[in-house]
Write a protein that holds these residues in place. Structure first.
Motif, short mmCIF file in Angstrom:
data_model
loop_
_atom_site.label_atom_id
_atom_site.label_comp_id
_atom_site.label_asym_id
_atom_site.label_seq_id
_atom_site.Cartn_x
_atom_site.Cartn_y
_atom_site.Cartn_z
N MET A 89 0.78 13.24 -15.04
CA MET A 89 -0.47 13.42 -15.32
C MET A 89 -0.68 14.87 -15.38
SD MET A 89 -3.19 10.48 -14.90
CE MET A 89 -2.43 9.73 -13.24
N LEU A 90 0.07 15.59 -14.29
CA LEU A 90 -0.32 17.16 -14.19
C LEU A 90 0.88 18.05 -14.49
CD1 LEU A 90 -2.05 17.17 -10.57
CD2 LEU A 90 -3.08 17.42 -12.92
N ASP A 91 1.71 17.40 -15.47
CA ASP A 91 2.91 17.81 -15.83
C ASP A 91 3.83 18.63 -14.76
OD1 ASP A 91 4.75 18.33 -17.90
OD2 ASP A 91 4.00 20.29 -18.38
N ARG A 92 3.83 17.65 -13.68
CA ARG A 92 4.97 18.03 -12.62
C ARG A 92 5.94 17.28 -12.58
NH1 ARG A 92 2.09 21.93 -9.22
NH2 ARG A 92 0.66 22.95 -10.36
N GLU A 100 0.97 -1.12 0.08
CA GLU A 100 -0.05 0.08 -0.04
C GLU A 100 0.90 1.32 0.08
OE1 GLU A 100 -2.97 -0.20 3.32
OE2 GLU A 100 -4.12 -1.56 2.41
N ARG A 101 1.87 1.22 0.85
CA ARG A 101 2.79 2.29 1.00
C ARG A 101 3.51 2.57 -0.44
NH1 ARG A 101 5.41 0.46 4.47
NH2 ARG A 101 7.13 -0.62 3.34
N ALA A 102 4.05 1.48 -1.22
CA ALA A 102 4.56 1.44 -2.40
C ALA A 102 3.58 2.26 -3.29
CB ALA A 102 5.18 0.28 -2.69
N PHE A 103 2.53 1.84 -3.29
CA PHE A 103 1.36 1.99 -4.32
C PHE A 103 1.12 3.62 -4.14
CE2 PHE A 103 -3.07 2.98 -5.13
CZ PHE A 103 -3.15 2.89 -6.45
N ILE A 104 0.98 4.03 -2.95
CA ILE A 104 0.68 5.33 -2.56
C ILE A 104 1.71 6.34 -3.34
CG2 ILE A 104 0.34 7.38 -0.89
CD1 ILE A 104 -1.08 5.24 0.81
N MET A 105 3.08 5.94 -3.08
CA MET A 105 3.99 6.49 -3.50
C MET A 105 4.17 6.70 -5.04
SD MET A 105 7.23 5.64 -0.99
CE MET A 105 8.22 6.79 -1.78
N VAL A 106 3.86 5.48 -5.74
CA VAL A 106 4.17 5.48 -7.42
C VAL A 106 2.96 6.26 -7.67
CG1 VAL A 106 3.40 3.91 -9.20
CG2 VAL A 106 5.02 3.23 -7.59
N ALA A 107 1.47 6.24 -6.87
CA ALA A 107 0.42 7.07 -7.41
C ALA A 107 0.68 8.45 -7.38
CB ALA A 107 -0.85 6.54 -6.60
N VAL A 108 1.24 8.82 -6.34
CA VAL A 108 1.57 10.39 -6.45
C VAL A 108 2.68 10.76 -7.60
CG1 VAL A 108 2.74 12.15 -4.83
CG2 VAL A 108 1.15 10.45 -3.79
N MET A 109 3.55 10.09 -7.87
CA MET A 109 4.32 10.31 -8.81
C MET A 109 3.80 10.47 -10.26
SD MET A 109 7.82 8.34 -7.50
CE MET A 109 8.59 8.80 -5.86
N LEU A 110 2.96 9.30 -10.46
CA LEU A 110 2.23 9.26 -11.71
C LEU A 110 0.95 10.31 -12.06
CD1 LEU A 110 1.50 5.57 -11.95
CD2 LEU A 110 3.40 6.70 -13.38
N VAL A 111 0.52 10.65 -10.75
CA VAL A 111 -0.40 11.87 -10.90
C VAL A 111 0.34 13.27 -11.17
CG1 VAL A 111 -2.18 13.40 -9.71
CG2 VAL A 111 -2.32 10.86 -9.55
N ALA A 112 1.38 13.19 -10.73
CA ALA A 112 2.35 14.39 -10.90
C ALA A 112 2.78 14.56 -12.53
CB ALA A 112 3.55 14.27 -9.91
#
Length: 693
Positions: free
Chosen positions: A335-338, A321-333
């Motif tokens: 998608m938002l061009d951050r 879960e912790r790994a998924f949250i970290m990856v999700a934050v990075m992938l959303v970034a």
């Protein structure tokens, strides 16, 4: 004073734009304070904390930009304590209050393997004979020790057996790992074992479809590859470690490759990176899509879907879960061009994890993964900022792997040593020989095998994957067999890891030369660790094992029994000896002049061999002592000795004695009266325990 106040305000203003990294630090501080409390707070305490936190937030609106972060930081600390308390109450459930033997029924919701290499099943919808539903634990964990093959555990299958259950045990020594707390947050109300075959009582019901897919995939992978390689592949792809033996697990730990086994940040990162890259470049090769759709955000969104499926397939452990949250934050970034890899992204991921699972802070997984990620981003950011020479292009990937392995190993080594009491001296070599293979061969082959599985061609990807895993296992076994591969260190005191974390975070997060102040708490932490003194005497909470420190190491009173406590004591001492080797020290050590006045007796025969206290000040028994022993059986003129039998130790927990005067510290004094260690007590007993702290 005014000048000092102005200088401090200017110092805080320089941190603007970089304070988000301190938000999870403040939240974690509050969580840590909650877990260190000696008694469980009541609702008035939470109301006071909430009121004070809201007051701090209101205060931050009008005290100025310089001091506002301090008020917000205090509010976050208070919020951390409230979150941890709310989570502890939210997961509350019945805990077995006695040792149970009899029929056990339940539905299989988890399958793994214990430290003794026995298959374990986790059951919910539990039914126990003569135990009312409101006192029956919601979940139990049962080790299968039957030598006769019974019904094979399957997801969702209702199974029955006759077995032993007991409440989750407390720390094996004061200040040690608190399994009661760990089990509380896992929802485990009892643990035990059975020596009879399991019986299938009803077929699997609907639901748990992801668990069934996971175990079916694991069985298919193990059937295709076989042996330890198949078990390793199943663990990586599904999180099912039941196919791996203890010898392999030990070799991976000693060689510092055990992190390749757990589905954590490395696996999730490698998987999503491969899927993201494959989708991005694959879509870019299709002109119709490349010219009409934002390929990069689309690839990131699809990679996030794959990561979510991998989370469910792996069983959804805290580490995953912790790994998924970290990856999700990075992938959303993305998608938002951050910027995907930044300290802000790591801070946001840490905040999400701590809000959802505050108890994760206390585990090595959370500490090691965020330490490694934070250190890697900080170091590569410094290298990029300082424009250091990067070498020729063909050599840069090799340099990146070496630097990454070195930085991650250096950042996690103190945490691993504190939790597991060992240092892998050749861990860097093992990781350099194995981690690149995980990225370029093993994980892509795993994705390929899953894609080909609907066509019955998964053997192609699994064969490629097996080649890489065979190499990793070869490296692990070879490294673990080298002389001096594992170094042992004693457990640090409770302040060491917080001081190390504070110092390292100050160096990384603080802006300006003042960050060098962080070296001070780091130095203090290592000095405290170097000067740690282990207890002179340790007594297990069963009364069946006593350990006394000698110049040669800890001497144990018996070579068999209480093996878990013996293993943990020796590891916490930094002693590589086995229980049998430590027990061999006992007879000779008893002849020493400074041998403490402690007599360890086992069973009724041990009671018959002595007449009263004799010369002993302490008598430790693994059975209940006769009533007249508590009055001093040596006679009215002899001073009564201290009797420690299972009845007395159930109240105190494990004991530690320090110094020549044998000053006593009990496990209950350290853990306090908390939800997880008083849940099985009556309200009257809970209040009595709390009053004795």
């Amino acid at each position: 004073m005014a000048a000092l106040r102005q200088s401090f305000a200017q110092l805080l203003l320089l941190q603007r734009g970089h304070l988000i990294g301190w938000a999870p630090v403040c939240l974690a501080t509050g969580i840590g304070l909650y877990f260190s409390l000696p008694v469980e707070p009541g609702w008035p305490a939470y109301a006071a904390l909430a009121t004070l936190g809201l007051s701090m937030l209101m205060l931050s609106r009008w005290i100025g930009q310089a001091a506002a972060p301090l008020a917000i930081g205090v509010a976050l600390i208070l919020a951390g304590a409230i979150l941890a308390g709310a989570r502890a109450h939210h997961v509350a459930g019945p805990v077995l209050g006695w040792r149970y033997y009899g029929p056990i029924e339940g539905r299989v919701v988890g399958i793994d393997r214990s430290a003794s290499d026995a298959v374990r099943v986790t059951l919910d919808r539990v039914k126990l004979a003569r135990v009312p539903p409101h006192r029956t634990p919601g979940r139990i964990r049962l080790s299968l020790h039957s030598k006769i093959e019974g019904a094979a555990p399957r997801p969702g299958l209702y199974m029955g057996a006759t077995g032993h259950l007991s409440p989750p045990s407390g720390p094996v020594e004061p200040g040690g790992f608190d399994f009661q707390r760990h089990a509380w947050f896992q929802g485990l109300g009892a643990v035990g074992y059975t020596r009879v075959p399991l019986v299938a009582l009803a077929p699997p019901e609907g639901g748990q479809w992801m668990f069934r897919i996971r175990m079916a995939l694991s069985a298919r992978v193990q059937a295709a590859l076989g042996g330890e390689t198949g078990g390793f592949a199943a663990a990586i792809m599904t999180g099912d470690r039941s196919g791996m033996g203890q010898d392999t697990l030990t070799a991976l730990r000693v060689s510092n490759l055990a992190h390749l086994l757990a589905i954590s940040g490395l696996h999730m990162g490698l998987l999503t990176a491969f899927v993201f890259a494959a989708l991005r470049y694959g879509l870019a090769l299709i002109p119709f899509i490349a010219l009409r759709a934002p390929v990069k955000p689309v690839a990131a969104a699809l990679a996030l879907v794959v990561a979510a499926f991998y989370l469910g397939l792996s069983g959804g452990s805290i580490a995953t879960e912790r790994a998924f949250i970290m990856v999700a934050v990075m992938l959303v970034a993305v998608m938002l061009d951050r910027r995907a890899l930044s300290l802000r992204a790591v801070a946001l991921a840490a905040l999400i994890v701590l809000v959802l699972r505050p108890e994760a802070l206390m585990g090595p997984g959370f500490q090691m993964s965020f330490a490694a990620t934070t250190a890697l981003i900080a170091v590569f950011g410094w290298l990029q900022h300082d424009a250091l020479p990067r070498g020729p292009k063909w050599l840069r990937p090799v340099i990146a792997v070496v630097v990454s392995s070195g930085v991650a190993g250096f950042a996690t080594a103190p945490i691993a040593a504190a939790h597991f009491n060992q240092i892998a001296h050749y861990g860097l070599i093992a990781n350099l020989a194995s981690v690149p293979l995980m990225g370029v061969l093993v994980m892509p082959a795993a994705v390929l095998s899953v894609c080909l599985m609907p066509f019955g061609l998964e053997w192609v990807g699994l064969w490629i994957m097996g080649l890489g895993l065979d190499w990793i296992l070869l490296v692990a076994h070879w490294i673990s067999m080298q002389e001096g591969a594992r170094g042992m260190v004693p457990s640090p005191g409770p302040l060491v890891l917080p001081l190390l974390s504070l110092g390292a975070l100050t160096v990384i997060l603080w802006q300006g030369r003042a960050r060098l102040i962080g070296a001070l708490p780091i130095a203090v932490a290592f000095l405290l660790w170097a000067g740690v003194e282990r207890p002179r005497v340790l007594i297990a909470d069963t009364g069946g094992l006593v350990g006394i420190m000698t110049p040669e190491g800890r001497a144990l009173s018996t070579a068999k029994g209480d093996g878990f406590a013996a293993l943990n004591w020796l590891e916490n001492d930094g002693d590589p000896a086995t229980q049998e080797e430590a027990a061999a020290r006992w007879p000779a050590a008893q002849q020493a002049e400074d041998w403490p006045d402690i007599l360890a007796l086992r069973g009724k025969r041990g009671l018959q061999e002595v007449a009263g206290c004799g010369d002993a000040e302490w008598i430790v028994l693994n059975i209940s002592a006769p009533e007249d022993w508590h009055r001093g059986r040596a006679g009215p003129d002899a001073p009564p000795c201290h009797i420690l039998d299972p009845k007395a130790l159930r109240v105190t927990g494990a004991l530690a004695m320090h110094g020549s005067d044998l000053s006593v510290i009990t496990a209950r004094q350290v853990t306090g009266a908390r939800l997880w260690n008083t849940a099985r007590s009556s309200p009257e007993k809970r209040s009595k325990i709390a009053s004795n702290q």
